[in-house]
Design an enzyme around this catalytic site. Sequence first.
Site, mmCIF file in Angstrom:
data_model
loop_
_atom_site.group_PDB
_atom_site.id
_atom_site.type_symbol
_atom_site.label_atom_id
_atom_site.label_comp_id
_atom_site.label_asym_id
_atom_site.label_seq_id
_atom_site.Cartn_x
_atom_site.Cartn_y
_atom_site.Cartn_z
ATOM 1 C CB CYS A 167 -10.553 -73.301 -42.064
ATOM 2 S SG CYS A 167 -8.763 -73.246 -41.918
ATOM 3 C CB CYS A 184 -8.098 -77.556 -37.072
ATOM 4 S SG CYS A 184 -7.043 -76.170 -36.671
ATOM 5 C CD GLN A 193 10.263 -78.531 -37.197
ATOM 6 O OE1 GLN A 193 9.072 -78.334 -37.447
ATOM 7 N NE2 GLN A 193 10.869 -79.653 -37.528
ATOM 8 C CE1 TYR A 205 17.140 -84.907 -47.976
ATOM 9 C CE2 TYR A 205 17.826 -86.274 -46.112
ATOM 10 C CZ TYR A 205 17.483 -86.155 -47.454
ATOM 11 O OH TYR A 205 17.482 -87.270 -48.260
ATOM 12 C CG ASP A 238 13.875 -83.172 -39.988
ATOM 13 O OD1 ASP A 238 12.894 -83.757 -40.481
ATOM 14 O OD2 ASP A 238 13.773 -82.186 -39.236
ATOM 15 C CB CYS A 273 6.718 -84.295 -40.913
ATOM 16 S SG CYS A 273 7.107 -84.033 -42.652
#
Length: 386
Positions: free
Chosen positions: A12, A15, A213, A242, A311, A338
């Site tokens: 995948c 993760c 989020q 933003y 942000d 992020c």
Amino acid sequence: MDKLNCPYFSRCGGCQLLDMTYQEELAYKQKLAQRHLSRFGRVLPILGADRPCHYRNKVEAAFGLDRSRRVISGTYQQGSHRIVNIDHCLNEDEVATSIIVTIRRLLPDFRLLPYDEDARTGFLRHVLVRRGVHTGQIMVVLVTATPVFPSRSNFIKALLREHPQITTIVQNINSRKTSVLLGDREQVLYGPGSIRDILCGKTFCISPRSFYQINPAQTEVLYRCAIEAAGLTGRERVLDAYCGIGTIGILAAEGAGEVIGVEQNPAAVRDAIRNARLNGVKNIRFVAADATAWMQAAAEDHLPLDVLMMDPPRSGSTPEFLAAAARLSPRRIVYISCCPETQARDLALLQKSGYRVTLIQPVDMFPHTEHVETVCLLSKLPAKQQ
């Protein structure tokens, strides 16, 4: 917490850190934040998640056929366009994933085929499921290649029979040859076409294309940290750049004199205006504009500004935005990111413009992935120290 086992881990790619314990993962992310941001000051210990599993309240799945012509659904294998057929996921909301599995099972019963990108034939491209964690409301978005939906009524009835907790179903039509998930046309098939959720005590309306989020519990940690850093006393003019659907600005409005939200996406601005009304917040207004262009115009007009909350996307802000921010000279800038790498680039520019970084707080928003979120507070230095 022990290491978790996932049958899809090797294929995948969603993760990247699942081969670590959660404590090892947090240590890895702490070092990641320190590597990029420690030159600006002390990086506080990362705020980890109490529940690092099944946190994603938004689940997307691509649909296709395997070599045996069986319907499959899941995520694309990392670095490819091959779908990994997924029945359950350690990150995804379990109810949302079960709805996607049901849709996969129902398709053959109604002779509905997944879309084939090469042949440009078939019907269903993707399914998006959003769940309001605090309200329990569920939205299902069926992304189709055509507006024609054979056996639509019976399909919807069958889906609702198995998942009566679904509160709305929307068909999104995306006929373009593109990797973009959603198209521009939508029709509501069941319910109101949107759901609501509660974040930090405020209610937010979420439509299919809203940015919201995906980890509500950690979002509350992140936003409370950001608003506390802003040091609001009830008198400040705050700019929420933003701003998306207005979450941070609406939460900050309670402690501010006035809030201005700027967002390029007109649909998000409409959601933001609706969310402000929904919460009875009157000291906030929203502008549909490019953040950089708006900031440059505001700097030309010498707009008084006390606090800037920003942000930006993963790519960070622009030098033009940051130069305009420096000209507006707010006392405090709260920068949520992020991506510590692009944030560090932007912090360096703000530092040259007379700001000092006084807080660096990492937050783990996306357990089991390599992503880390950081809140940084910058304070304006007195002229003699610049």
